[in-house]
Write a protein that holds these residues in place. Sequence first.
Motif, PDB file in Angstrom:
ATOM      1  N   ALA A  20       2.106  -4.150  -3.816  1.00  0.00           N
ATOM      2  CA  ALA A  20       1.433  -4.223  -3.988  1.00  0.00           C
ATOM      3  C   ALA A  20       0.315  -3.619  -3.607  1.00  0.00           C
ATOM      4  CB  ALA A  20       1.304  -5.711  -2.395  1.00  0.00           C
ATOM      5  N   VAL A  21       0.579  -1.952  -4.460  1.00  0.00           N
ATOM      6  CA  VAL A  21      -0.047  -0.913  -4.557  1.00  0.00           C
ATOM      7  C   VAL A  21      -1.548  -1.536  -5.715  1.00  0.00           C
ATOM      8  CG1 VAL A  21      -0.216   1.474  -5.206  1.00  0.00           C
ATOM      9  CG2 VAL A  21       1.022   0.326  -3.519  1.00  0.00           C
ATOM     10  N   THR A  22      -2.663  -1.119  -4.871  1.00  0.00           N
ATOM     11  CA  THR A  22      -3.748  -1.406  -6.599  1.00  0.00           C
ATOM     12  C   THR A  22      -3.958  -0.107  -6.037  1.00  0.00           C
ATOM     13  OG1 THR A  22      -5.075  -2.042  -4.813  1.00  0.00           O
ATOM     14  CG2 THR A  22      -3.621  -3.922  -6.053  1.00  0.00           C
ATOM     15  N   VAL A  23      -5.342   0.180  -7.519  1.00  0.00           N
ATOM     16  CA  VAL A  23      -6.393   1.021  -7.818  1.00  0.00           C
ATOM     17  C   VAL A  23      -7.321   0.889  -8.342  1.00  0.00           C
ATOM     18  CG1 VAL A  23      -7.084   3.597  -9.433  1.00  0.00           C
ATOM     19  CG2 VAL A  23      -4.639   1.946  -9.193  1.00  0.00           C
ATOM     20  N   ALA A  24      -8.704   1.157  -7.237  1.00  0.00           N
ATOM     21  CA  ALA A  24     -10.012   0.230  -7.063  1.00  0.00           C
ATOM     22  C   ALA A  24     -10.732   1.560  -7.237  1.00  0.00           C
ATOM     23  CB  ALA A  24     -10.788  -0.367  -6.498  1.00  0.00           C
ATOM     24  N   GLU A  25     -11.430   1.758  -8.631  1.00  0.00           N
ATOM     25  CA  GLU A  25     -12.584   2.945  -9.207  1.00  0.00           C
ATOM     26  C   GLU A  25     -11.855   4.562  -8.162  1.00  0.00           C
ATOM     27  OE1 GLU A  25     -15.709   2.063  -6.422  1.00  0.00           O
ATOM     28  OE2 GLU A  25     -16.608   0.631  -7.840  1.00  0.00           O
ATOM     29  N   GLY A  26     -10.324   4.394  -9.047  1.00  0.00           N
ATOM     30  CA  GLY A  26      -9.603   5.977  -8.615  1.00  0.00           C
ATOM     31  C   GLY A  26      -9.108   6.170  -7.221  1.00  0.00           C
ATOM     32  N   LEU A  27      -8.789   5.172  -6.813  1.00  0.00           N
ATOM     33  CA  LEU A  27      -8.664   5.428  -4.897  1.00  0.00           C
ATOM     34  C   LEU A  27      -7.185   3.955  -5.019  1.00  0.00           C
ATOM     35  CD1 LEU A  27     -11.704   4.696  -3.276  1.00  0.00           C
ATOM     36  CD2 LEU A  27     -10.250   7.208  -3.675  1.00  0.00           C
ATOM     37  N   ILE A  28      -6.754   4.503  -4.254  1.00  0.00           N
ATOM     38  CA  ILE A  28      -5.201   3.966  -4.938  1.00  0.00           C
ATOM     39  C   ILE A  28      -4.431   3.611  -2.891  1.00  0.00           C
ATOM     40  CG2 ILE A  28      -2.624   4.387  -4.885  1.00  0.00           C
ATOM     41  CD1 ILE A  28      -3.004   6.509  -6.406  1.00  0.00           C
ATOM     42  N   THR A  29      -4.187   2.580  -2.799  1.00  0.00           N
ATOM     43  CA  THR A  29      -4.227   1.823  -1.726  1.00  0.00           C
ATOM     44  C   THR A  29      -3.167   0.733  -1.462  1.00  0.00           C
ATOM     45  OG1 THR A  29      -6.245   0.230  -1.573  1.00  0.00           O
ATOM     46  CG2 THR A  29      -6.730   2.682  -0.079  1.00  0.00           C
ATOM     47  N   GLY A  30      -2.008   0.166  -0.732  1.00  0.00           N
ATOM     48  CA  GLY A  30      -1.177  -0.811  -1.149  1.00  0.00           C
ATOM     49  C   GLY A  30       0.063   0.080  -0.111  1.00  0.00           C
ATOM     50  N   GLU A  31       0.991  -1.222  -0.565  1.00  0.00           N
ATOM     51  CA  GLU A  31       2.199  -0.606   0.501  1.00  0.00           C
ATOM     52  C   GLU A  31       3.360  -1.806  -0.649  1.00  0.00           C
ATOM     53  OE1 GLU A  31       3.174  -4.300   3.624  1.00  0.00           O
ATOM     54  OE2 GLU A  31       1.634  -2.730   4.935  1.00  0.00           O
ATOM     55  N   GLY A  32       5.031  -1.402  -0.296  1.00  0.00           N
ATOM     56  CA  GLY A  32       6.362  -2.422  -1.222  1.00  0.00           C
ATOM     57  C   GLY A  32       7.389  -1.612  -0.830  1.00  0.00           C
ATOM     58  N   PRO A  33       8.509  -2.930  -0.875  1.00  0.00           N
ATOM     59  CA  PRO A  33       9.729  -2.162  -0.045  1.00  0.00           C
ATOM     60  C   PRO A  33       9.824  -0.804  -0.874  1.00  0.00           C
ATOM     61  CG  PRO A  33       9.589  -4.210  -2.024  1.00  0.00           C
ATOM     62  CD  PRO A  33       8.425  -3.918  -2.135  1.00  0.00           C
ATOM     63  N   PHE A  34      10.714  -0.650   0.542  1.00  0.00           N
ATOM     64  CA  PHE A  34      10.987   1.095   0.670  1.00  0.00           C
ATOM     65  C   PHE A  34      12.073   0.682   2.178  1.00  0.00           C
ATOM     66  CE2 PHE A  34      10.869   5.195   1.281  1.00  0.00           C
ATOM     67  CZ  PHE A  34      11.068   5.341   0.409  1.00  0.00           C
ATOM     68  N   GLY A  35      13.713   0.716   0.914  1.00  0.00           N
ATOM     69  CA  GLY A  35      14.684   0.729   1.599  1.00  0.00           C
ATOM     70  C   GLY A  35      15.007  -0.310   2.694  1.00  0.00           C
ATOM     71  N   ASP A  36      15.067   0.024   3.909  1.00  0.00           N
ATOM     72  CA  ASP A  36      15.070  -1.545   5.435  1.00  0.00           C
ATOM     73  C   ASP A  36      13.331  -1.498   5.306  1.00  0.00           C
ATOM     74  OD1 ASP A  36      17.970  -1.449   4.800  1.00  0.00           O
ATOM     75  OD2 ASP A  36      18.088  -0.625   6.399  1.00  0.00           O
ATOM     76  N   GLY A  37      12.476  -0.773   5.439  1.00  0.00           N
ATOM     77  CA  GLY A  37      11.132  -1.424   6.039  1.00  0.00           C
ATOM     78  C   GLY A  37      10.070  -1.518   4.249  1.00  0.00           C
ATOM     79  N   ARG A  38       8.447  -1.259   5.056  1.00  0.00           N
ATOM     80  CA  ARG A  38       8.203  -0.638   3.894  1.00  0.00           C
ATOM     81  C   ARG A  38       7.309   1.019   3.164  1.00  0.00           C
ATOM     82  NH1 ARG A  38       7.489  -5.832   1.675  1.00  0.00           N
ATOM     83  NH2 ARG A  38       4.768  -4.890   0.913  1.00  0.00           N
ATOM     84  N   LEU A  39       6.778   0.777   2.679  1.00  0.00           N
ATOM     85  CA  LEU A  39       5.787   2.333   2.242  1.00  0.00           C
ATOM     86  C   LEU A  39       4.582   1.955   2.048  1.00  0.00           C
ATOM     87  CD1 LEU A  39       6.398   5.366   1.672  1.00  0.00           C
ATOM     88  CD2 LEU A  39       6.885   4.820  -0.512  1.00  0.00           C
ATOM     89  N   VAL A  40       4.156   2.683   2.752  1.00  0.00           N
ATOM     90  CA  VAL A  40       2.804   2.522   2.461  1.00  0.00           C
ATOM     91  C   VAL A  40       1.778   3.536   1.360  1.00  0.00           C
ATOM     92  CG1 VAL A  40       0.087   2.930   3.410  1.00  0.00           C
ATOM     93  CG2 VAL A  40       2.095   1.893   4.562  1.00  0.00           C
ATOM     94  N   VAL A  41       1.431   3.216   0.062  1.00  0.00           N
ATOM     95  CA  VAL A  41       0.486   4.319  -0.543  1.00  0.00           C
ATOM     96  C   VAL A  41      -0.675   4.452   0.096  1.00  0.00           C
ATOM     97  CG1 VAL A  41       0.744   5.224  -2.573  1.00  0.00           C
ATOM     98  CG2 VAL A  41       2.383   4.091  -2.171  1.00  0.00           C
ATOM     99  N   VAL A  42      -1.636   5.623  -0.207  1.00  0.00           N
ATOM    100  CA  VAL A  42      -3.142   5.702  -0.810  1.00  0.00           C
ATOM    101  C   VAL A  42      -3.134   6.557  -1.378  1.00  0.00           C
ATOM    102  CG1 VAL A  42      -3.014   4.930   1.953  1.00  0.00           C
ATOM    103  CG2 VAL A  42      -2.424   7.256   1.816  1.00  0.00           C
TER     104      VAL A  42
END
Length: 246
Positions: A20-42
């Motif tokens: 569920a990572v999106t890009v709006a006006e060049g800015l990255i935000t969101g997260e996704g499943p990663f191993g047994d948890g989640r990974l936040v991406v900015v």
Amino acid sequence: MPAKMPLDAILAALFPAGHAVTVAEGLITGEGPFGDGRLVVVGIDGDTALGVEGALMLSRAVLDAVKAGESSGSRAPILVAVDSDSQRMSRRDELLGLNECLAHLAKALLLADHLGHPTVGLIYGHSAAGAFIATALATRVLAALPGADPSVMDLPSVARVTKLPLEKLEAMAASTPVFAPGLDNMVATGAVHVVLDPGQPLDAQLRALIADLPPGDIRDRLGRERGGRPVAQVIAERVVSQARGT
């Protein structure tokens, strides 16, 4: 120079099951499943300059991840993906306190790391100056992909600031990595911890990097070991010793 890996390919490799990572006006935000948890991406995509609004938006995303971790007790890793220009060079942003907003973003990342969120930078394109310092270099470790082109300041800008001839700076940069832009020089100085292999699963490489994070900032030690900053560690240790009176 190898072609840079596009963000959509990076995200697909990090999150084979979707994200569920999106890009709006060049800015990255969101997260996704990663191993047994989640990974936040900015982060920043598309060689976008980082201005006041962008720095505050990314800071909010980092602090939201910290708040969620405090509530759940599960402190997700935070990946800061970077393909940026420098900070936005406008009078408006400077008057609105861009330097403070960049510092706020860096401190938000340092706070997240201090509270137990592993923070990893990933530079896959360009970045420079304040935008590079407040994002990629504010993480515990910085990884890179081939094709990345980081610099704290390009040599023409250094020439304007120092009033030294560009030709002299280019000659100095040829033998002094700390003076020179580019991925190889950032690796030599210890600023880039590791260059990932795009031919291997990125999610596995990132999990291994997070599992083996150093206990603190070891960039000065890496710079000494790699020959790019031979005296930085000694000087830093001397400063700490004198500050503590030991």
